[in-house]
Design a protein around this motif. Structure first.
Motif, PDB file in Angstrom:
ATOM      1  N   THR A   1       0.827  -1.205   0.000  1.00  0.00           N
ATOM      2  CA  THR A   1       0.000   0.000   0.000  1.00  0.00           C
ATOM      3  C   THR A   1       0.860   1.254   0.000  1.00  0.00           C
ATOM      4  O   THR A   1       0.592   2.214  -0.737  1.00  0.00           O
ATOM      5  CB  THR A   1      -0.935   0.004   1.230  1.00  0.00           C
ATOM      6  N   GLN A   2       1.900   1.259   0.816  1.00  0.00           N
ATOM      7  CA  GLN A   2       2.769   2.430   0.859  1.00  0.00           C
ATOM      8  C   GLN A   2       3.613   2.552  -0.401  1.00  0.00           C
ATOM      9  O   GLN A   2       4.014   3.653  -0.786  1.00  0.00           O
ATOM     10  CB  GLN A   2       3.658   2.384   2.099  1.00  0.00           C
ATOM     11  N   ARG A   3       3.855   1.439  -1.080  1.00  0.00           N
ATOM     12  CA  ARG A   3       4.603   1.484  -2.337  1.00  0.00           C
ATOM     13  C   ARG A   3       3.841   2.228  -3.436  1.00  0.00           C
ATOM     14  O   ARG A   3       4.439   2.727  -4.391  1.00  0.00           O
ATOM     15  CB  ARG A   3       4.912   0.070  -2.807  1.00  0.00           C
ATOM     16  N   VAL A   4       2.506   2.293  -3.323  1.00  0.00           N
ATOM     17  CA  VAL A   4       1.726   3.054  -4.292  1.00  0.00           C
ATOM     18  C   VAL A   4       1.370   4.437  -3.754  1.00  0.00           C
ATOM     19  O   VAL A   4       0.523   5.128  -4.316  1.00  0.00           O
ATOM     20  CB  VAL A   4       0.449   2.295  -4.720  1.00  0.00           C
ATOM     21  N   GLY A   5       2.005   4.834  -2.650  1.00  0.00           N
ATOM     22  CA  GLY A   5       1.863   6.199  -2.178  1.00  0.00           C
ATOM     23  C   GLY A   5       0.770   6.455  -1.178  1.00  0.00           C
ATOM     24  O   GLY A   5       0.320   7.594  -1.028  1.00  0.00           O
TER      25      GLY A   5
END
Length: 301
Positions: free
Chosen positions: A36-40
């Motif tokens: 999730t954090q990899r897509v911002g």
């Protein structure tokens, strides 16, 4: 001396498996939040998604007698609740942190209401294999290389990372950012729900209101410790699992320390490593931490 050696061997025996078992629910959530954090996006609502996954899995397992069906239902419940976060942050353009807190509170309330009749209800869970290993432990372990290789070595994984770096840049390359962000949030919610399901159906084999005890929030912080790298989520989760396994074993030895203080051990260990990691990142500069550029923009607002 022989008695001391025997006591030490008894204390250490099976500690690795106990740590792995304790780390398994957190590892699912950590992998999901990493994606999730990899897509911002930073989803503080994973705690609520864990709770909804836990209560759904426990209830379905009690009703069907099949823990596999329970795990699937828990994962689906987490993904459905993550749709609320996706709608708030993508369609309604709500603040990510406020939206995450709203989903957390929603999940807490829904799970408490739905789980009131499940307290004390027995279930049929997995039969441990040799050494006390269970299917959920193996699934969580295998997901680490699968997700890491997918994210780093596939075209779709590259698209996800591109969106996390710059949505405008990704759009210029022909990618539809909102679709990627939505997928990242939903996969994160699915894995958070699966983590909650593993916690209630396999690890504790019981249901209690608020049983996640902050594991979702710990996962959000440990993503930074893992440097947003799926490979490093395993040692980050094992850190928590080892500290929890140690705290439980210390309680059984009759050591003269309050049980409440021992329960704090995994959280203190996680906080210490998180603080150390953030201090090192600050000393080396923001660009050295491995955070997606789009995520750093959110944190700097």
């Amino acid at each position: 001396m022989a008695e001391l050696h025997a006591l030490f061997n008894e204390f250490v025996a099976g500690l690795a498996v106990s740590a792995w078992r304790s780390a398994t629910p957190l590892l699912f959530v950590l992998l999901g939040e990493c994606l999730t954090q990899r897509v911002g996006r930073i989803n503080l609502g994973v705690e609520g998604e864990m709770l909804v996954g836990a209560v759904t899995a426990y209830g379905v397992t009690a009703f069907t007698g099949n823990p596999w069906v329970g795990l699937a239902a828990g994962a689906l419940a987490g993904a459905l609740l993550s749709c609320v976060y996706a709608w708030l942050t993508i369609s309604a353009q709500a603040n990510q942190f406020a939206a995450g807190l709203a989903v957390w509170m929603l999940g807490f309330g829904l799970s408490a209401y739905a789980g009131a009749s499940l307290v004390g209800l027995p279930i049929q869970s997995f039969t441990p294999w040799a050494g006390g290993i269970t299917p959920t432990m193996l699934i969580a372990l295998l997901l680490v290389p699968v997700i890491a290789l997918w994210l780093m070595r596939t075209r779709t994984g590259l698209r996800w990372r591109a969106v996390g770096e710059s949505e405008s840049g990704a759009a210029a390359a022909g990618i539809v950012p909102w679709r990627v962000v939505c997928a990242g949030v939903l996969v994160g919610g699915l894995l958070a729900g699966l983590g909650g399901a593993a916690l209630s159906v396999d690890y504790t084999r019981t249901w209690a209101e608020g049983m996640t005890a902050g594991r979702g929030l710990v996962a959000v912080g440990l993503v930074i410790v893992a440097r947003w790298n799926p490979w490093l989520t395993l040692p980050a989760a094992l850190l928590f699992g080892l500290a929890e396994a140690l705290s439980l074993r210390l309680q059984t030895t009759g050591i003269g320390v309050s049980a409440q203080l021992l329960h704090m051990l995994p959280y203190v260990a996680s906080l210490a490593v998180f603080t150390f990691t953030c201090a090192r990142m600050g000393a080396r500069g923001a660009s050295s931490g491995g955070a997606p550029a789009g995520l750093r923009a959110v944190l700097e607002r």
